[in-house]
Design a protein around this motif. Structure first.
Motif, mmCIF file in Angstrom:
data_model
loop_
_atom_site.group_PDB
_atom_site.id
_atom_site.type_symbol
_atom_site.label_atom_id
_atom_site.label_comp_id
_atom_site.label_asym_id
_atom_site.label_seq_id
_atom_site.Cartn_x
_atom_site.Cartn_y
_atom_site.Cartn_z
ATOM 1 N N ASN A 196 0.846 -1.189 0.000
ATOM 2 C CA ASN A 196 0.000 0.000 0.000
ATOM 3 C C ASN A 196 0.884 1.244 0.000
ATOM 4 O O ASN A 196 1.744 1.399 0.859
ATOM 5 N N VAL A 248 -3.882 1.847 -2.958
ATOM 6 C CA VAL A 248 -4.150 0.737 -2.045
ATOM 7 C C VAL A 248 -4.288 -0.559 -2.844
ATOM 8 O O VAL A 248 -5.155 -0.673 -3.716
ATOM 9 N N ARG A 249 -3.416 -1.506 -2.543
ATOM 10 C CA ARG A 249 -3.439 -2.791 -3.248
ATOM 11 C C ARG A 249 -3.689 -3.971 -2.316
ATOM 12 O O ARG A 249 -3.787 -5.102 -2.770
ATOM 13 N N ARG A 250 -3.754 -3.703 -1.024
ATOM 14 C CA ARG A 250 -3.940 -4.784 -0.058
ATOM 15 C C ARG A 250 -4.910 -4.327 1.017
ATOM 16 O O ARG A 250 -4.648 -3.360 1.727
ATOM 17 N N THR A 251 -6.041 -5.014 1.126
ATOM 18 C CA THR A 251 -7.029 -4.725 2.165
ATOM 19 C C THR A 251 -7.468 -6.032 2.819
ATOM 20 O O THR A 251 -7.456 -7.099 2.189
ATOM 21 N N ASN A 252 -7.832 -5.933 4.095
ATOM 22 C CA ASN A 252 -8.309 -7.090 4.862
ATOM 23 C C ASN A 252 -7.301 -8.243 4.837
ATOM 24 O O ASN A 252 -7.682 -9.414 4.864
#
Length: 376
Positions: free
Chosen positions: A157, A162-166
């Motif tokens: 990120n 944002v490339r990575r969530t949760n």
């Protein structure tokens, strides 16, 4: 060497060439190699060698009583060949030609014969010796090994990107998986003669020149040399040559997937008792993130990631050769890396005295310039 190039348009270095500076390429080379193929070593203890190789991140492709073939995950061929020998030594490098016709052309140019490689490797080779005495093998037509499963680069990120969530970031502390051989660095008492040999015969191109502090007028004393693949980008350097008091191997570098693989792999090596020489940091020439380690026999080997790629339009940079100028960030270059620690001092002194007695490019003024490198 007859071609000169003026101007400095690419901006990868603050300084470009001046009129009369050493050219970065040959006008009409015999052939143009496309990559480095492998390195060769002799070692008496193959068990110890393989244990370090696995911890460093190699895969053993072939394991026999008298030798090892070590490879990375990228498709291709083994990148380190180790044969059992009475003593530990670096035994030379192989470069990959564009095809077998180039190998034959080079053999004809040197008045020697090409030969078939063992069936386990396949292909054709011509064996040469560069002016510094290093065995150089130019090869083509080898068997292609399939790609192995490697470490996938992590998703990052970056602010609003944002490339990575949760999902959490949990890189495992395991050996970094070597992808491929990136480059070899050697020292030579006949630096310019040796550099010209690679440019004239193997068609390589200089990406960056370094000169000793206060000696720009005497020309370069180190060069970072890449393969000429035309418009296809190549590593910033496949070979680096430096002037010094002895002809010797300095280090070799192997690519890993990303910074997490490099850092976690370094922790794994440290926990298993291996010695870090210098790192982690980011170089200036080549820009790669680096981490240097000593193998059990004292050879210096590097993990790297995120290196520069240049096509053949990039012109050479020029910069002073200083210890502080080796990295953009990271800890200061160590005495172990620079060869100025106590265990190296006696051997280095003998090498300097011997070099000054012989007819070569390492004279008293070059000695003073080299001594300035470590403290500048």
């Amino acid at each position: 060497m007859t071609q000169t190039r003026n101007g400095h348009r690419d901006g990868h270095s603050e300084q470009g060439a001046l009129p009369g500076d050493h050219p970065d390429r040959s006008r009409n080379p015999v052939i143009k190699v496309v990559d480095i193929a492998w390195l060769e070593f002799e070692k008496p203890d193959l068990v110890r060698t393989e244990a370090f190789a696995r911890a460093f991140g190699f895969h053993t492709e072939e394991h026999g009583r008298d030798g090892l073939h070590l490879r990375g995950t990228a498709a291709g061929r083994p990148c380190v060949l180790v044969r059992r020998g009475p003593r530990t030594r670096f035994a030379g490098a192989a470069f990959r030609a564009g095809g077998e016709a180039d190998v034959l052309r080079l053999a004809d140019n040197f008045g020697t014969r090409a030969r078939r490689l063992p069936e386990t490797i396949g292909g054709l080779a011509v064996d040469l010796i560069d002016p510094s005495g290093m065995p150089v093998r130019v090869v083509a037509g080898m068997h292609e090994l399939p790609e192995l499963t490697g470490q996938q680069p992590h998703a990052f990120n970056f602010g609003n990107d944002v490339r990575r969530t949760n999902a959490a970031q949990r890189p495992p502390r395991v050996p970094a998986r070597v992808r491929r051989l990136g480059h070899l660095v050697v020292q030579s008492t006949t630096y310019l003669t040796t550099l010209n040999w690679y440019l004239d015969n193997l068609g390589m191109i200089v990406s960056d020149f370094l000169f000793f502090p206060g000696q720009r007028d005497r020309g370069p004393t180190m060069s970072f040399v890449r393969c000429d693949r035309g418009s296809t980008p190549a590593d910033h350097h496949t070979l680096a040559l430096a002037l010094g008091p002895a002809n010797r191997y300095m280090h070799s570098a192997f690519e890993v997937s990303d910074l997490d693989a490099l850092a976690a792999g370094g922790e794994y090596l440290r926990e298993h008792g291996y010695v870090r020489s210098w790192g982690i940091g980011r170089h200036i020439q080549g820009s790669q993130i680096f981490d240097y380690w000593r193998d059990p026999d004292g050879f210096l080997v590097e993990h790297f990631t995120d290196g520069d790629l240049f096509d053949n339009s990039a012109e050479p940079g020029w910069a002073p050769f200083t210890a502080s100028g080796l990295a953009q960030w990271g800890p200061p270059a160590t005495r172990d890396f620079l060869g100025t620690d106590l265990k190296s001092a006696r051997h280095e002194l003998i090498s300097m005295i011997s070099a000054l007695r012989d007819r070569n490019e390492f004279d008293s003024r070059r000695l003073l310039g080299r001594l300035k490198v470590a403290v500048s």
